[in-house]
Design a protein around this motif. Sequence first.
Motif, mmCIF file in Angstrom:
data_model
loop_
_atom_site.group_PDB
_atom_site.id
_atom_site.type_symbol
_atom_site.label_atom_id
_atom_site.label_comp_id
_atom_site.label_asym_id
_atom_site.label_seq_id
_atom_site.Cartn_x
_atom_site.Cartn_y
_atom_site.Cartn_z
ATOM 1 N N GLN A 129 5.688 4.896 -0.601
ATOM 2 C CA GLN A 129 5.910 4.739 -0.510
ATOM 3 C C GLN A 129 7.015 3.582 -0.886
ATOM 4 O O GLN A 129 7.853 2.519 -0.617
ATOM 5 N N ARG A 165 5.699 2.172 9.498
ATOM 6 C CA ARG A 165 5.141 2.003 10.043
ATOM 7 C C ARG A 165 3.963 1.235 9.260
ATOM 8 O O ARG A 165 3.863 -0.348 9.627
ATOM 9 N N GLU A 166 3.961 1.128 8.491
ATOM 10 C CA GLU A 166 2.783 0.753 7.505
ATOM 11 C C GLU A 166 3.592 -0.208 7.102
ATOM 12 O O GLU A 166 2.621 -1.382 6.546
ATOM 13 N N PHE A 204 5.068 5.602 7.004
ATOM 14 C CA PHE A 204 4.696 5.060 5.931
ATOM 15 C C PHE A 204 6.261 3.563 6.286
ATOM 16 O O PHE A 204 5.032 2.797 6.402
ATOM 17 N N LYS A 238 3.434 -2.829 9.718
ATOM 18 C CA LYS A 238 1.809 -3.647 9.704
ATOM 19 C C LYS A 238 2.191 -4.946 8.504
ATOM 20 O O LYS A 238 1.254 -5.589 8.631
ATOM 21 N N LYS A 239 2.554 -4.541 7.343
ATOM 22 C CA LYS A 239 2.548 -5.508 6.044
ATOM 23 C C LYS A 239 3.390 -6.941 6.387
ATOM 24 O O LYS A 239 4.073 -7.836 5.671
#
Length: 187
Positions: free
Chosen positions: A146, A110-111, A108, A114-115
Amino acid sequence: MKNIFVFLLLISTFILPEMVHASGLIMRRQQAMQQARQQAIQRAMIMRQQQQRALAGRVNPAQKVNVNYKGAYTVFDLSQVWRELVITSEIWLDILDQDPKEQTVSVFIREFQKKGAIIRKSPAMYVAMIDSMLRGNPNFKRQPFQEVLKIAAIVEYDFDNGQNKDQMALSVLGQAGYEKNKQRLGL
């Protein structure tokens, strides 16, 4: 008039150069301290990145996860747990092992990266914090994981998305919670 001239001459000859020299020393010390702080921060970031890379290499979505789901011992694939966590955090406290929780937090994080949002603290720290948050406030369980992680990172002043961290913490915690949190963090 002569006394004033002598006084100004003394100041410009002896005192002023000493003041300039002293202020230069102070500035150099401050610069050295700032450089040392920046180097320490860079070393810490490198260590965290290395830890996260090592953890990322261990993430296996097919890994079996032991879960005490609704009172029954069950084994899920980690990817099944993640699909559930996208909707709600209900299953989080039922995950029995630390490692899958750390892997989940890492994924999460890493997610968020990415944003464009950076979370620097370790997944292990967030596992403990989120466990505590969910035990202390069952309403958080209804939130997607998240959001729970984001709130934890904001409270820790570790959610870096370019917005003012004080404003984010204030909006999440309210004024009284914000003040208590600042004291807890020593800010």
